[in-house]
Design a protein around this motif. Sequence first.
Motif, PDB file in Angstrom:
ATOM      1  N   VAL A  75       0.797  -1.236   0.000  1.00 35.70           N
ATOM      2  CA  VAL A  75       0.000   0.000   0.000  1.00 35.70           C
ATOM      3  C   VAL A  75       0.829   1.286   0.000  1.00 35.70           C
ATOM      4  CG1 VAL A  75      -2.012  -1.061   1.077  1.00 35.70           C
ATOM      5  CG2 VAL A  75      -0.217  -0.097   2.509  1.00 35.70           C
ATOM      6  N   ALA A  76       2.120   1.211   0.298  1.00 36.36           N
ATOM      7  CA  ALA A  76       2.920   2.436   0.383  1.00 36.36           C
ATOM      8  C   ALA A  76       4.403   2.131   0.219  1.00 36.36           C
ATOM      9  CB  ALA A  76       2.692   3.128   1.736  1.00 36.36           C
ATOM     10  N   SER A  77       5.158   3.172  -0.021  1.00 37.61           N
ATOM     11  CA  SER A  77       6.612   3.079  -0.057  1.00 37.61           C
ATOM     12  C   SER A  77       7.155   3.996   1.030  1.00 37.61           C
ATOM     13  CB  SER A  77       7.131   3.506  -1.431  1.00 37.61           C
ATOM     14  OG  SER A  77       8.522   3.364  -1.489  1.00 37.61           O
ATOM     15  N   LEU A  78       8.011   3.456   1.892  1.00 35.96           N
ATOM     16  CA  LEU A  78       8.552   4.212   3.010  1.00 35.96           C
ATOM     17  C   LEU A  78      10.060   4.330   2.873  1.00 35.96           C
ATOM     18  CD1 LEU A  78       6.541   1.728   4.577  1.00 35.96           C
ATOM     19  CD2 LEU A  78       6.395   3.779   5.933  1.00 35.96           C
ATOM     20  N   THR A  79      10.618   5.357   3.495  1.00 33.54           N
ATOM     21  CA  THR A  79      12.065   5.531   3.547  1.00 33.54           C
ATOM     22  C   THR A  79      12.478   5.535   5.010  1.00 33.54           C
ATOM     23  OG1 THR A  79      12.043   6.862   1.545  1.00 33.54           O
ATOM     24  CG2 THR A  79      13.986   7.022   2.920  1.00 33.54           C
ATOM     25  N   ASN A  80      13.444   4.691   5.346  1.00 33.94           N
ATOM     26  CA  ASN A  80      13.959   4.632   6.714  1.00 33.94           C
ATOM     27  C   ASN A  80      15.416   5.067   6.700  1.00 33.94           C
ATOM     28  OD1 ASN A  80      15.552   2.579   8.801  1.00 33.94           O
ATOM     29  ND2 ASN A  80      13.756   3.564   9.668  1.00 33.94           N
ATOM     30  N   GLN A  81      15.766   5.983   7.604  1.00 28.16           N
ATOM     31  CA  GLN A  81      17.142   6.433   7.772  1.00 28.16           C
ATOM     32  C   GLN A  81      17.560   6.192   9.210  1.00 28.16           C
ATOM     33  OE1 GLN A  81      18.124  10.288   5.822  1.00 28.16           O
ATOM     34  NE2 GLN A  81      15.908  10.407   5.550  1.00 28.16           N
ATOM     35  N   ARG A  82      18.801   5.703   9.370  1.00 27.60           N
ATOM     36  CA  ARG A  82      19.320   5.427  10.712  1.00 27.60           C
ATOM     37  C   ARG A  82      20.722   6.004  10.838  1.00 27.60           C
ATOM     38  NH1 ARG A  82      17.183   0.558   9.014  1.00 27.60           N
ATOM     39  NH2 ARG A  82      19.233  -0.332   8.598  1.00 27.60           N
ATOM     40  N   PHE A  83      21.015   6.511  12.011  1.00 31.38           N
ATOM     41  CA  PHE A  83      22.356   6.995  12.347  1.00 31.38           C
ATOM     42  C   PHE A  83      22.726   6.325  13.660  1.00 31.38           C
ATOM     43  CE2 PHE A  83      25.486  10.183  13.773  1.00 31.38           C
ATOM     44  CZ  PHE A  83      26.293  10.181  12.647  1.00 31.38           C
ATOM     45  N   ARG A 116      14.499   7.206  11.675  1.00 30.76           N
ATOM     46  CA  ARG A 116      13.417   8.048  11.151  1.00 30.76           C
ATOM     47  C   ARG A 116      12.820   7.329   9.949  1.00 30.76           C
ATOM     48  NH1 ARG A 116      11.953  13.666  10.465  1.00 30.76           N
ATOM     49  NH2 ARG A 116      11.135  13.998   8.366  1.00 30.76           N
ATOM     50  N   THR A 117      11.508   7.142   9.973  1.00 31.93           N
ATOM     51  CA  THR A 117      10.799   6.512   8.865  1.00 31.93           C
ATOM     52  C   THR A 117       9.787   7.501   8.322  1.00 31.93           C
ATOM     53  OG1 THR A 117      11.082   4.344   9.899  1.00 31.93           O
ATOM     54  CG2 THR A 117       9.430   4.518   8.165  1.00 31.93           C
ATOM     55  N   GLU A 118       9.775   7.666   6.994  1.00 34.38           N
ATOM     56  CA  GLU A 118       8.887   8.645   6.358  1.00 34.38           C
ATOM     57  C   GLU A 118       8.113   8.014   5.216  1.00 34.38           C
ATOM     58  OE1 GLU A 118      11.859  11.406   4.995  1.00 34.38           O
ATOM     59  OE2 GLU A 118      11.391  12.794   6.615  1.00 34.38           O
ATOM     60  N   THR A 119       6.892   8.484   5.056  1.00 33.50           N
ATOM     61  CA  THR A 119       6.088   8.214   3.877  1.00 33.50           C
ATOM     62  C   THR A 119       5.309   9.496   3.599  1.00 33.50           C
ATOM     63  OG1 THR A 119       4.564   6.671   2.816  1.00 33.50           O
ATOM     64  CG2 THR A 119       4.117   7.237   5.127  1.00 33.50           C
ATOM     65  N   THR A 120       4.585   9.561   2.541  1.00 33.89           N
ATOM     66  CA  THR A 120       3.871  10.779   2.176  1.00 33.89           C
ATOM     67  C   THR A 120       2.966  11.239   3.319  1.00 33.89           C
ATOM     68  OG1 THR A 120       3.884  10.020  -0.103  1.00 33.89           O
ATOM     69  CG2 THR A 120       2.392  11.839   0.428  1.00 33.89           C
ATOM     70  N   PHE A 125       9.737   8.836  14.478  1.00 26.85           N
ATOM     71  CA  PHE A 125      11.108   9.006  14.971  1.00 26.85           C
ATOM     72  C   PHE A 125      11.303   8.109  16.178  1.00 26.85           C
ATOM     73  CE2 PHE A 125       9.443  12.960  13.344  1.00 26.85           C
ATOM     74  CZ  PHE A 125      10.405  13.371  12.443  1.00 26.85           C
ATOM     75  N   GLY A 126      12.552   7.739  16.432  1.00 29.81           N
ATOM     76  CA  GLY A 126      12.808   6.964  17.630  1.00 29.81           C
ATOM     77  C   GLY A 126      14.201   6.383  17.670  1.00 29.81           C
ATOM     78  N   ASN A 127      14.343   5.339  18.469  1.00 31.33           N
ATOM     79  CA  ASN A 127      15.638   4.692  18.681  1.00 31.33           C
ATOM     80  C   ASN A 127      15.803   3.487  17.767  1.00 31.33           C
ATOM     81  OD1 ASN A 127      16.313   6.445  20.785  1.00 31.33           O
ATOM     82  ND2 ASN A 127      15.205   5.201  22.258  1.00 31.33           N
ATOM     83  N   SER A 162       7.984   6.591  17.324  1.00 33.51           N
ATOM     84  CA  SER A 162       6.714   7.214  17.701  1.00 33.51           C
ATOM     85  C   SER A 162       6.285   8.172  16.601  1.00 33.51           C
ATOM     86  CB  SER A 162       6.847   7.996  19.003  1.00 33.51           C
ATOM     87  OG  SER A 162       7.195   7.138  20.061  1.00 33.51           O
ATOM     88  N   PHE A 163       4.989   8.202  16.337  1.00 28.57           N
ATOM     89  CA  PHE A 163       4.422   9.147  15.373  1.00 28.57           C
ATOM     90  C   PHE A 163       4.064  10.443  16.085  1.00 28.57           C
ATOM     91  CE2 PHE A 163       3.725   4.981  13.569  1.00 28.57           C
ATOM     92  CZ  PHE A 163       4.039   5.164  12.237  1.00 28.57           C
ATOM     93  N   ALA A 164       3.831  11.511  15.335  1.00 27.91           N
ATOM     94  CA  ALA A 164       3.455  12.806  15.914  1.00 27.91           C
ATOM     95  C   ALA A 164       2.147  12.690  16.689  1.00 27.91           C
ATOM     96  CB  ALA A 164       3.336  13.859  14.816  1.00 27.91           C
TER      97      ALA A 164
END
Length: 186
Positions: A75-83, A116-120, A125-127, A162-164
């Motif tokens: 149903v969606a495409s997400l982008t996850n970034q980790r540091f 951090r995981t983002e979709t439209t 955000f989290g650990n 956690s989401f906003a």
Amino acid sequence: IQRKLVKNFIPKDRKSLEAHISFSRGVSESTSEAITQNIDRGGFQFDGMYRKELGYQYAYAFGLRYARETVNTPVASLTNQRFLGIVEGRYYFEPMEDFHRARVGLSLGFGFGQSRTETTGQASFGNAILMPSTKVSLSFPIDKFNEMEFYGAFESLRLEESFASGADQTTNLINSKLGFMWRKHI
């Protein structure tokens, strides 16, 4: 003369800087509050690490990792970034004299950082917890000050985000990866 000869054959503990690039692929994944789906996850990682030898066969390394993955769901495409901050313990076998003095290595690593995981229109955000990372490598000496290494690894990650809106989500995933590393002895 004898002291000089012995001094030349006893290996010195070396310090090194390393630059890694690897490509990862998701093996399995589970997400809290979500129905299990066929998920396609993959991306790349950049690591910068400092390594210190503890004798000829043991070493430890620590450093930073930036990872970016694309997660494709039905149903969606997400982008996850980790540091992440990473710590590794390493063991190296004796050099293979008949194969360019290459050495096989085993590593066990742990890490902690931010995710951090983002979709439209939505972001969480989290650990991020890396526990553990297991790696098998093949290292080739180039000259006295440089080595290159090829490796394969499996990593277990836990993302607690956690989401906003205040909703929490936990993702447990296992990644496989193949990578290349350049080591500069300092």
